[in-house]
Design a protein around this motif. Sequence first.
Motif, PDB file in Angstrom:
ATOM      1  N   ILE A 194       0.484  -1.121   0.341  1.00 32.68           N
ATOM      2  CA  ILE A 194      -0.025  -0.034  -0.106  1.00 32.68           C
ATOM      3  C   ILE A 194       1.050   0.910   0.237  1.00 32.68           C
ATOM      4  O   ILE A 194       1.207   1.582   0.821  1.00 32.68           O
TER       5      ILE A 194
ATOM      6  N   ASN B  56       2.969   5.479  -5.918  1.00 34.04           N
ATOM      7  CA  ASN B  56       3.476   5.373  -7.808  1.00 34.04           C
ATOM      8  C   ASN B  56       4.358   6.729  -7.548  1.00 34.04           C
ATOM      9  O   ASN B  56       4.152   7.314  -8.075  1.00 34.04           O
TER      10      ASN B  56
ATOM     11  N   MET C 255       1.007  -7.643  -5.332  1.00 27.87           N
ATOM     12  CA  MET C 255      -0.076  -6.971  -5.260  1.00 27.87           C
ATOM     13  C   MET C 255      -0.003  -5.423  -4.644  1.00 27.87           C
ATOM     14  O   MET C 255       0.462  -5.758  -4.045  1.00 27.87           O
TER      15      MET C 255
ATOM     16  N   ALA D 236      -2.318  -1.357  -3.598  1.00 25.15           N
ATOM     17  CA  ALA D 236      -2.994  -0.243  -3.528  1.00 25.15           C
ATOM     18  C   ALA D 236      -2.633   0.898  -3.881  1.00 25.15           C
ATOM     19  O   ALA D 236      -1.191   1.452  -2.714  1.00 25.15           O
TER      20      ALA D 236
ATOM     21  N   THR E 118      -1.542   4.829  -3.157  1.00 29.48           N
ATOM     22  CA  THR E 118      -2.269   6.358  -2.651  1.00 29.48           C
ATOM     23  C   THR E 118      -1.962   7.437  -2.608  1.00 29.48           C
ATOM     24  O   THR E 118      -2.803   7.739  -2.530  1.00 29.48           O
TER      25      THR E 118
ATOM     26  N   VAL F 118     -11.377   5.659  -3.334  1.00 29.07           N
ATOM     27  CA  VAL F 118     -10.439   4.022  -4.110  1.00 29.07           C
ATOM     28  C   VAL F 118      -9.116   3.378  -3.660  1.00 29.07           C
ATOM     29  O   VAL F 118      -9.251   2.156  -3.481  1.00 29.07           O
ATOM     30  N   ILE F 119      -8.781   3.821  -2.972  1.00 29.56           N
ATOM     31  CA  ILE F 119      -7.471   3.164  -2.030  1.00 29.56           C
ATOM     32  C   ILE F 119      -8.310   2.418  -1.038  1.00 29.56           C
ATOM     33  O   ILE F 119      -7.513   1.044  -1.321  1.00 29.56           O
TER      34      ILE F 119
ATOM     35  N   ASP G 170     -11.108   0.564  -2.251  1.00 33.25           N
ATOM     36  CA  ASP G 170     -10.988  -0.085  -3.164  1.00 33.25           C
ATOM     37  C   ASP G 170     -10.189  -1.312  -3.459  1.00 33.25           C
ATOM     38  O   ASP G 170     -10.470  -2.215  -3.994  1.00 33.25           O
ATOM     39  N   GLN G 171      -9.060  -1.046  -4.024  1.00 32.13           N
ATOM     40  CA  GLN G 171      -8.021  -1.351  -4.152  1.00 32.13           C
ATOM     41  C   GLN G 171      -7.438  -2.565  -2.820  1.00 32.13           C
ATOM     42  O   GLN G 171      -7.136  -3.526  -3.582  1.00 32.13           O
ATOM     43  N   VAL G 172      -7.253  -1.661  -1.601  1.00 34.55           N
ATOM     44  CA  VAL G 172      -7.299  -2.466  -0.524  1.00 34.55           C
ATOM     45  C   VAL G 172      -8.059  -4.115  -0.661  1.00 34.55           C
ATOM     46  O   VAL G 172      -8.250  -5.261   0.124  1.00 34.55           O
TER      47      VAL G 172
ATOM     48  N   ALA H  88     -10.180  -5.166  -3.022  1.00 29.26           N
ATOM     49  CA  ALA H  88     -10.023  -5.941  -5.250  1.00 29.26           C
ATOM     50  C   ALA H  88      -8.794  -6.905  -4.258  1.00 29.26           C
ATOM     51  O   ALA H  88      -9.208  -7.818  -4.115  1.00 29.26           O
ATOM     52  N   GLY H  89      -7.858  -6.454  -4.162  1.00 29.31           N
ATOM     53  CA  GLY H  89      -6.458  -7.324  -3.670  1.00 29.31           C
ATOM     54  C   GLY H  89      -7.235  -8.422  -2.371  1.00 29.31           C
ATOM     55  O   GLY H  89      -6.515  -9.538  -2.631  1.00 29.31           O
TER      56      GLY H  89
END
Length: 266
Positions: free
Chosen positions: A12, A15, A38, A40, A42, A64-65, A67-69, A71-72
């Motif tokens: 987490i 980028n 994987m 997420a 931030t 969105v953060i 949501d990414q966690v 999904a993972g």
Amino acid sequence: MSLSNPVKVMTIAGNEATGGAGLQVDLKTFHQLGVFGMGAVTCIVSFDPKNNWAHRFVPVDPQVIKDQVEAGVSTWDVDTAKIGMLGTVATIDAVREALATNEWKHIVLDPVLICKGQEAGDAHDTDEALKTKVLPLATVVTPNLFETEQLSGIEVRTEADLARAAQKIGELGPKYVLAKGGMQLAGDEAVDLLWDGQKITRYASPKIGDERPTGAGCTLAAAIAAELAKGADIYEAVRVAKEIVTRGIAGSLPAHTPFNAVWQQA
């Protein structure tokens, strides 16, 4: 560990477009150590070559953060997370909420407190939120010298100072503290000290060059997370991570920036 069903680790983190730090480095380090990574995102961080390579910093929407966690952890069985750049109080709140949705055996926190381009007032609020909301959840926290001083309130000039600061950070809740002296303490060795609540374990390697390359802290924390996920104890995880980051610094890549980038495959 089966090659057909590798251990999973979630990062987490931010980028960083050049591939020299952040989530990209975490994933490369995971891959090198044989774990499935994987991530997420931030925040989006990009260097500004027209402004002395300062950071252009754009936070990702908190939902969105989360949501990414979601999904993972819904896709894979994962019980180890590495946390890097968060950057805002809203992001820290979102990550804490996201972490609460899964059972974690290990959380490795690289407490990135500030990047160039953040406002000082915002950075202070973010630092305090990180200390109270995420740091107590960590299995191990891996501050560099600046972060060690900020988190502990202790000015660090010697190894003895570094040890005292690590113990002080331990009072904030993490199980282990790896305080990194790195290039910045006097002497010929890059020294990191692990506080486990009872004793200090010293890790040292010869210093390489005169400058700190980008990505060293990310590589170290990601390697610790990977080794813990595979079942190593903290002492072995730090030993392996220290070796990997030392090789990566020795094989670092020159760039147009004023600093090199650690190469995880060195």
